[in-house]
Motif scaffolding. Sequence first.
Motif, PDB file in Angstrom:
ATOM      1  N   ILE A  50      -3.895  24.194  -6.753  1.00 49.13           N
ATOM      2  CA  ILE A  50      -3.248  23.650  -7.963  1.00 49.13           C
ATOM      3  C   ILE A  50      -3.285  24.666  -9.098  1.00 49.13           C
ATOM      4  CG2 ILE A  50      -3.402  21.849  -9.720  1.00 49.13           C
ATOM      5  CD1 ILE A  50      -4.517  20.010  -7.532  1.00 49.13           C
ATOM      6  N   LEU A  51      -4.430  25.359  -9.246  1.00 53.73           N
ATOM      7  CA  LEU A  51      -4.539  26.371 -10.303  1.00 53.73           C
ATOM      8  C   LEU A  51      -3.577  27.524 -10.061  1.00 53.73           C
ATOM      9  CD1 LEU A  51      -8.425  26.501 -10.782  1.00 53.73           C
ATOM     10  CD2 LEU A  51      -6.737  25.599 -12.384  1.00 53.73           C
ATOM     11  N   ILE A 181      -1.245  15.309  -6.659  1.00 52.18           N
ATOM     12  CA  ILE A 181      -2.247  16.342  -6.418  1.00 52.18           C
ATOM     13  C   ILE A 181      -2.470  16.513  -4.926  1.00 52.18           C
ATOM     14  CG2 ILE A 181      -4.663  16.969  -6.752  1.00 52.18           C
ATOM     15  CD1 ILE A 181      -4.586  15.607  -9.440  1.00 52.18           C
ATOM     16  N   VAL A 182      -2.571  15.396  -4.211  1.00 53.27           N
ATOM     17  CA  VAL A 182      -2.727  15.421  -2.762  1.00 53.27           C
ATOM     18  C   VAL A 182      -1.633  14.563  -2.151  1.00 53.27           C
ATOM     19  CG1 VAL A 182      -4.238  14.925  -0.813  1.00 53.27           C
ATOM     20  CG2 VAL A 182      -5.225  15.720  -2.961  1.00 53.27           C
ATOM     21  N   ASP A 183      -0.874  15.133  -1.244  1.00 49.87           N
ATOM     22  CA  ASP A 183       0.188  14.390  -0.567  1.00 49.87           C
ATOM     23  C   ASP A 183      -0.402  13.789   0.713  1.00 49.87           C
ATOM     24  OD1 ASP A 183       2.445  13.344   0.459  1.00 49.87           O
ATOM     25  OD2 ASP A 183       3.553  15.220   0.657  1.00 49.87           O
ATOM     26  N   PHE A 184      -0.804  12.532   0.630  1.00 49.10           N
ATOM     27  CA  PHE A 184      -1.464  11.875   1.758  1.00 49.10           C
ATOM     28  C   PHE A 184      -0.503  11.547   2.899  1.00 49.10           C
ATOM     29  CE2 PHE A 184      -4.421  10.974  -1.728  1.00 49.10           C
ATOM     30  CZ  PHE A 184      -5.627  11.343  -1.133  1.00 49.10           C
ATOM     31  N   SER A 185       0.794  11.755   2.682  1.00 49.96           N
ATOM     32  CA  SER A 185       1.744  11.469   3.752  1.00 49.96           C
ATOM     33  C   SER A 185       1.555  12.399   4.940  1.00 49.96           C
ATOM     34  CB  SER A 185       3.179  11.597   3.227  1.00 49.96           C
ATOM     35  OG  SER A 185       3.450  12.939   2.824  1.00 49.96           O
ATOM     36  N   ALA A 315       2.068  27.404   1.023  1.00 48.08           N
ATOM     37  CA  ALA A 315       1.833  27.888  -0.326  1.00 48.08           C
ATOM     38  C   ALA A 315       1.346  26.771  -1.225  1.00 48.08           C
ATOM     39  CB  ALA A 315       3.122  28.492  -0.898  1.00 48.08           C
ATOM     40  N   GLU A 316       1.839  25.568  -0.993  1.00 51.00           N
ATOM     41  CA  GLU A 316       1.415  24.427  -1.804  1.00 51.00           C
ATOM     42  C   GLU A 316       0.000  24.002  -1.477  1.00 51.00           C
ATOM     43  OE1 GLU A 316       4.222  21.371  -1.209  1.00 51.00           O
ATOM     44  OE2 GLU A 316       5.845  22.404  -2.237  1.00 51.00           O
ATOM     45  N   THR A 317      -0.315  23.924  -0.170  1.00 53.94           N
ATOM     46  CA  THR A 317      -1.642  23.445   0.201  1.00 53.94           C
ATOM     47  C   THR A 317      -2.690  24.501  -0.036  1.00 53.94           C
ATOM     48  OG1 THR A 317      -1.185  24.169   2.473  1.00 53.94           O
ATOM     49  CG2 THR A 317      -0.786  21.865   1.949  1.00 53.94           C
ATOM     50  N   ARG A 318      -2.279  25.777  -0.019  1.00 52.46           N
ATOM     51  CA  ARG A 318      -3.189  26.881  -0.347  1.00 52.46           C
ATOM     52  C   ARG A 318      -4.387  26.906   0.573  1.00 52.46           C
ATOM     53  NH1 ARG A 318      -0.748  30.708  -3.334  1.00 52.46           N
ATOM     54  NH2 ARG A 318       0.633  29.657  -4.765  1.00 52.46           N
TER      55      ARG A 318
END
Length: 319
Positions: A50-51, A181-185, A315-318
């Motif tokens: 996120i940062l 913040i977290v995509d639980f899907s 890239a999103e989940t890092r």
Amino acid sequence: MFSMGCVNSYGSYQTYYHLHQFPHEPTSTLSWIGTLQFAVMNLFGIPSGILCERFDSRLVTFVGGLIMGIALVIASFCDTAVWKLMITQGFMFAVGASLVFIPAVSMPAQWFTKNRALAVGIVVAGSGIGGLWLTPATDHMITELGTAWALRITGIIVFAVNSVASLFMRNRLVVKSREKIVDFSIFRDIRFLFIFGGGICGTAAYFTPLFSLPSFAIQVSGKSDDFGTNLITIINAASTVGRIATGQVAASLGNINTLSMCTCLASLSVLVLWLPFQSGGTLVACAIVYGLFCGGFIGLVPVVMAELWATSMVAETRY
């Protein structure tokens, strides 16, 4: 080199803590310092991602190196109680290490497609190289100067090197900030559940040889302190070769097949070469085989994720 490298070389500290500084503390308690380093480093991966979405990766990695350095310096003044080391050398250091390691290991997936596994393998091989020279260096500093100065010197070096390295970090993909913040899907994807479960089990056992094999060699097999330290060096040297080699093998066998092979062979090395025997030769063999294949677990998981899902999602989940 320093985020995972310091974690890989913690076995030198644990051996000294157990034999000299905290002889009355059980090994299970002392191992919590190293366990926190790796566990918190991975758990803090989501905030690190996120940062990196909201700030320049160079700034994030610089701050991470600063936190790592400060944590080790503070730990040098807190080496009279194990719980203080858990907070500083364990938790605080891991937060900074996450800000360095997570962006670094996810970045090659953005820049490479054909040789992605090899690129990530070279990046994570830095942790093996770090552990390769940090282990004997740490052992020598502890012997000559004590744990306090060993932590201070390492902290200064960590900050200086990461400050320079952070200047070369650059993203290829521009990722928009997410509302969630977290995509639980993603937990509805059975493939992710298998990788997630495997990651929990794998990381739970990953550092056991690095932390416990030296103490086992000294206390059970009757080997010298230098022999125990050399086992850590052997694991790190073998893992450096293994992490690059698995990237090449993955190009032929496939990323998922290579990851499965590395996980199985690393596990078998402990079950077959370590647990049934106490001789120095089998311990060295275990260190070599485990080192060669354990690196595949660290290096190939982000590559497999990039293969199964879009690179933009990596890239999103890092991870």
